[in-house]
Design an enzyme around this catalytic site. Structure first.
Site, mmCIF file in Angstrom:
data_model
loop_
_atom_site.group_PDB
_atom_site.id
_atom_site.type_symbol
_atom_site.label_atom_id
_atom_site.label_comp_id
_atom_site.label_asym_id
_atom_site.label_seq_id
_atom_site.Cartn_x
_atom_site.Cartn_y
_atom_site.Cartn_z
ATOM 1 N N ARG A 1 -5.852 -4.056 3.948
ATOM 2 C CA ARG A 1 -4.740 -4.013 2.998
ATOM 3 C C ARG A 1 -3.387 -4.238 3.684
ATOM 4 O O ARG A 1 -2.370 -3.682 3.264
ATOM 5 C CB ARG A 1 -4.724 -2.694 2.226
ATOM 6 C CG ARG A 1 -5.959 -2.458 1.368
ATOM 7 C CD ARG A 1 -5.924 -3.345 0.141
ATOM 8 N NE ARG A 1 -6.927 -2.989 -0.840
ATOM 9 C CZ ARG A 1 -6.681 -2.326 -1.963
ATOM 10 N NH1 ARG A 1 -5.469 -1.928 -2.237
ATOM 11 N NH2 ARG A 1 -7.640 -2.076 -2.804
ATOM 12 N N ARG B 1 1.710 -3.021 -0.698
ATOM 13 C CA ARG B 1 2.846 -2.257 -1.211
ATOM 14 C C ARG B 1 3.635 -1.446 -0.205
ATOM 15 O O ARG B 1 4.696 -0.940 -0.533
ATOM 16 C CB ARG B 1 2.370 -1.342 -2.341
ATOM 17 C CG ARG B 1 2.052 -2.119 -3.603
ATOM 18 C CD ARG B 1 1.324 -1.251 -4.569
ATOM 19 N NE ARG B 1 0.100 -0.770 -3.942
ATOM 20 C CZ ARG B 1 -0.741 0.072 -4.514
ATOM 21 N NH1 ARG B 1 -0.483 0.553 -5.712
ATOM 22 N NH2 ARG B 1 -1.834 0.449 -3.892
ATOM 23 N N ARG C 1 6.487 -9.400 -5.466
ATOM 24 C CA ARG C 1 5.679 -8.800 -6.533
ATOM 25 C C ARG C 1 6.529 -8.373 -7.743
ATOM 26 O O ARG C 1 6.032 -8.326 -8.867
ATOM 27 C CB ARG C 1 4.931 -7.616 -5.918
ATOM 28 C CG ARG C 1 4.170 -6.722 -6.831
ATOM 29 C CD ARG C 1 2.970 -7.352 -7.470
ATOM 30 N NE ARG C 1 2.256 -6.293 -8.160
ATOM 31 C CZ ARG C 1 2.641 -5.783 -9.325
ATOM 32 N NH1 ARG C 1 3.694 -6.281 -9.941
ATOM 33 N NH2 ARG C 1 1.967 -4.803 -9.878
ATOM 34 N N ASP D 1 -8.040 -10.345 -4.585
ATOM 35 C CA ASP D 1 -8.657 -9.044 -4.851
ATOM 36 C C ASP D 1 -10.157 -9.248 -5.035
ATOM 37 O O ASP D 1 -10.587 -10.305 -5.506
ATOM 38 C CB ASP D 1 -8.058 -8.387 -6.098
ATOM 39 C CG ASP D 1 -8.373 -6.900 -6.124
ATOM 40 O OD1 ASP D 1 -7.632 -6.123 -5.512
ATOM 41 O OD2 ASP D 1 -9.410 -6.534 -6.713
ATOM 42 N N TYR E 1 -17.291 -1.322 -10.838
ATOM 43 C CA TYR E 1 -16.115 -1.652 -11.668
ATOM 44 C C TYR E 1 -16.543 -2.231 -13.011
ATOM 45 O O TYR E 1 -15.972 -1.897 -14.050
ATOM 46 C CB TYR E 1 -15.193 -2.620 -10.923
ATOM 47 C CG TYR E 1 -14.405 -1.923 -9.839
ATOM 48 C CD1 TYR E 1 -13.277 -1.167 -10.160
ATOM 49 C CD2 TYR E 1 -14.792 -1.972 -8.513
ATOM 50 C CE1 TYR E 1 -12.564 -0.493 -9.183
ATOM 51 C CE2 TYR E 1 -14.081 -1.312 -7.525
ATOM 52 C CZ TYR E 1 -12.961 -0.565 -7.873
ATOM 53 O OH TYR E 1 -12.267 0.100 -6.905
HETATM 54 O O1 CP3 Z 1 -4.071 -7.370 2.649
HETATM 55 C C1 CP3 Z 1 -5.215 -7.366 2.161
HETATM 56 O O2 CP3 Z 1 -6.074 -6.529 2.477
HETATM 57 C C2 CP3 Z 1 -5.593 -8.476 1.227
HETATM 58 C C3 CP3 Z 1 -5.591 -8.207 -0.148
HETATM 59 C C4 CP3 Z 1 -6.540 -7.230 -0.823
HETATM 60 C C5 CP3 Z 1 -6.170 -6.531 -1.995
HETATM 61 N N1 CP3 Z 1 -7.258 -5.865 -2.460
HETATM 62 C C6 CP3 Z 1 -4.839 -6.570 -2.608
HETATM 63 C C7 CP3 Z 1 -4.446 -5.572 -3.609
HETATM 64 C C8 CP3 Z 1 -7.882 -6.903 -0.546
HETATM 65 C C9 CP3 Z 1 -8.756 -7.325 0.615
HETATM 66 C C10 CP3 Z 1 -8.319 -6.051 -1.607
HETATM 67 C C11 CP3 Z 1 -9.698 -5.512 -1.709
HETATM 68 C C12 CP3 Z 1 -9.997 -4.509 -2.746
HETATM 69 N N2 CP3 Z 1 -9.551 -4.446 -4.036
HETATM 70 C C13 CP3 Z 1 -10.930 -3.467 -2.565
HETATM 71 C C14 CP3 Z 1 -11.740 -3.233 -1.321
HETATM 72 C C15 CP3 Z 1 -10.927 -2.605 -0.238
HETATM 73 C C16 CP3 Z 1 -10.735 -1.160 -0.379
HETATM 74 O O3 CP3 Z 1 -9.551 -0.738 -0.329
HETATM 75 O O4 CP3 Z 1 -11.716 -0.421 -0.483
HETATM 76 C C17 CP3 Z 1 -10.988 -2.737 -3.765
HETATM 77 C C18 CP3 Z 1 -11.840 -1.509 -4.041
HETATM 78 C C19 CP3 Z 1 -10.120 -3.366 -4.696
HETATM 79 C C20 CP3 Z 1 -9.888 -2.989 -6.119
HETATM 80 C C21 CP3 Z 1 -8.474 -2.647 -6.394
HETATM 81 N N3 CP3 Z 1 -7.404 -3.531 -6.324
HETATM 82 C C22 CP3 Z 1 -7.963 -1.395 -6.787
HETATM 83 C C23 CP3 Z 1 -8.793 -0.137 -6.977
HETATM 84 C C24 CP3 Z 1 -6.581 -1.552 -6.962
HETATM 85 C C25 CP3 Z 1 -5.608 -0.523 -7.497
HETATM 86 C C26 CP3 Z 1 -5.360 0.532 -6.537
HETATM 87 C C27 CP3 Z 1 -4.473 0.035 -5.437
HETATM 88 O O5 CP3 Z 1 -4.835 0.189 -4.260
HETATM 89 O O6 CP3 Z 1 -3.417 -0.481 -5.784
HETATM 90 C C28 CP3 Z 1 -6.245 -2.882 -6.616
HETATM 91 C C29 CP3 Z 1 -4.903 -3.477 -6.617
HETATM 92 C C30 CP3 Z 1 -4.446 -4.208 -5.389
HETATM 93 N N4 CP3 Z 1 -5.209 -5.044 -4.615
HETATM 94 C C31 CP3 Z 1 -3.121 -4.207 -4.859
HETATM 95 C C32 CP3 Z 1 -3.126 -5.065 -3.751
HETATM 96 C C33 CP3 Z 1 -1.953 -5.432 -2.880
HETATM 97 C C34 CP3 Z 1 -1.936 -3.475 -5.439
HETATM 98 C C35 CP3 Z 1 -1.441 -4.289 -6.579
HETATM 99 C C36 CP3 Z 1 0.019 -4.138 -6.897
HETATM 100 O O7 CP3 Z 1 0.848 -4.835 -6.276
HETATM 101 O O8 CP3 Z 1 0.313 -3.382 -7.828
#
Ligand code: CP3
Length: 345
Positions: free
Chosen positions: A23, A27, A36, A72, A149
């Site tokens: 990640r 944020r 964003r 994502d 999911y």
């Molecule tokens: O930098 C990176 O790692 C690349 C981008 C990336 C994102 N999500 C961006 C994101 C990657 C590799 C993911 C994978 C992801 N997404 C996973 C597996 C990794 C882990 O953390 O276990 C999972 C379970 C998700 C599903 C997901 N996406 C959730 C549950 C959420 C909401 C909770 C949260 O962490 O915000 C997201 C949103 C998300 N994915 C954001 C980002 C940058 C935040 C979105 C925003 O800007 O509001």
């Protein structure tokens, strides 16, 4: 190109331990908020120029040894036909949870170029931009994590709907998992064709399964994905089963080049078990980035010490960096990993 990360994945000697951060684009970076604030999260994922720009931010700001595609794990599911929203504060929501045969039958297998072309375009922009810099990691979710999911309709506390489907309707669950697996194979093959140099499969919720359930509902599908990819590419494949200490023997059968590890395990114990078969990635507690600098230095040193004897080690956090993290701390951790590991060689 800095190939330290790729070498460590394959177990080749490196001058220092490479690091990237799960990640790492997101944020905790003010630069991310700037982009964003002008669109929704899904719009950002679907805008190749902007998604590429966000991918590059941590390369410039932190100095990590690999880039990870900004997207994502849930993006391909939307194109299977499952309506997806990301709601502020609530996270991802599937509006029509998949709970019966009719819903499973309706899901399609997206074509990477026709349906997910924005992801492939982002990769193509990035491989050009990163040519002389660091490798690009593509990714997907693992089928079990993706299924939670789809079935729960979003995040979950105890995964009751998923586990009930596994126990009460195993044939239906298998049909769903086979579709998710086929989709993931095509999607990752598309990413490889577009130019990614490594892949990570995120099994974020594998740790909620008992080993006997992981044996049936988790690992066979990961194995199928990796063996299909190994037929077309030799780029390194990382399998990350979060909270997976109890699933390590089974994770080893995935045939991944690298196993990602969370902070709950002791790396020395894992090294004894895996016996040179795979490289290891991890595993500092993401919250260790809130330690004062001198304690952070100790913690980084501990992880590097524990990783001694691994076939290859890629430093990472044990799960995603949290939004409250000070980017300066993440940058310090990257510098510390580079400096300390160089001295340990
Ligand atoms: O930098 C990176 O790692 C690349 C981008 C990336 C994102 N999500 C961006 C994101 C990657 C590799 C993911 C994978 C992801 N997404 C996973 C597996 C990794 C882990 O953390 O276990 C999972 C379970 C998700 C599903 C997901 N996406 C959730 C549950 C959420 C909401 C909770 C949260 O962490 O915000 C997201 C949103 C998300 N994915 C954001 C980002 C940058 C935040 C979105 C925003 O800007 O509001």
């Amino acid at each position: 190109m800095n190939t330290t990360f790729l070498k460590a994945c394959k177990g080749e000697k490196t001058d220092y331990t490479p690091i990237w951060i799960m990640r790492q684009a997101g944020r905790y970076l003010p630069e991310y908020h700037t982009i964003r604030s002008k669109c929704t999260f899904l719009e950002l994922c679907k805008n190749p120029e902007q998604a590429a720009a966000v991918t590059l931010q941590p390369i410039d700001i932190l100095g990590v040894d690999a880039a990870i595609l900004f997207s994502d794990i849930l993006v391909p599911l939307e194109k299977m036909g499952a309506a997806l929203e990301f709601q502020e504060k609530r996270g991802p929501i599937f509006l029509n949870p998949i709970r019966d045969k009719n819903a499973v039958d309706k899901l399609g297998i997206p074509d990477p170029e026709d349906d997910l072309g924005y992801v492939m375009d982002t990769i193509r922009i990035l491989t050009k931009e990163l040519k002389d810099r660091v490798p690009l990691i593509g990714f997907s979710g693992a089928p079990f994590t993706l299924s939670t999911y789809l079935i729960e309709g979003g995040s979950s506390k105890n995964y009751i709907n998923t586990k009930r489907m596994i126990y009460e309707a195993p044939d239906l669950y298998k049909a769903l998992m086979d579709k998710i697996t086929d989709c993931t194979i095509e999607y990752l093959k598309g990413q490889v064709a577009a130019g990614v140099q490594a892949l990570q499969i995120f099994d974020s919720w594998a740790g909620v399964l008992a080993p006997c359930d992981f044996e049936v509902a988790g690992i066979p599908y990961v194995r199928r994905i990796i063996s299909a990819l190994k037929e077309v590419t030799d780029i390194p494949i990382i399998y990350f089963a979060n909270n997976g200490a109890t699933l390590l023997d089974q994770s080893l059968t995935s045939n991944a080049d690298v196993l990602g590890l969370d902070w709950r395990v002791n790396l020395q114990e894992v090294i004894k078990k895996v016996d040179g078969k795979v490289s290891l990635q991890g595993n500092m507690d993401p919250l260790a980035l809130f330690l004062p600098d001198n304690k952070l230095e100790q913690r980084v040193t501990n992880v590097l010490e524990q990783a001694k004897g691994a076939r290859g080690h890629i430093f990472n956090l044990g799960h995603g960096i949290v939004p409250e993290t000070d980017p300066a701390k993440a940058k310090l951790a990257v510098q510390l990993v580079h400096e300390i590991s160089k001295k340990m060689r």
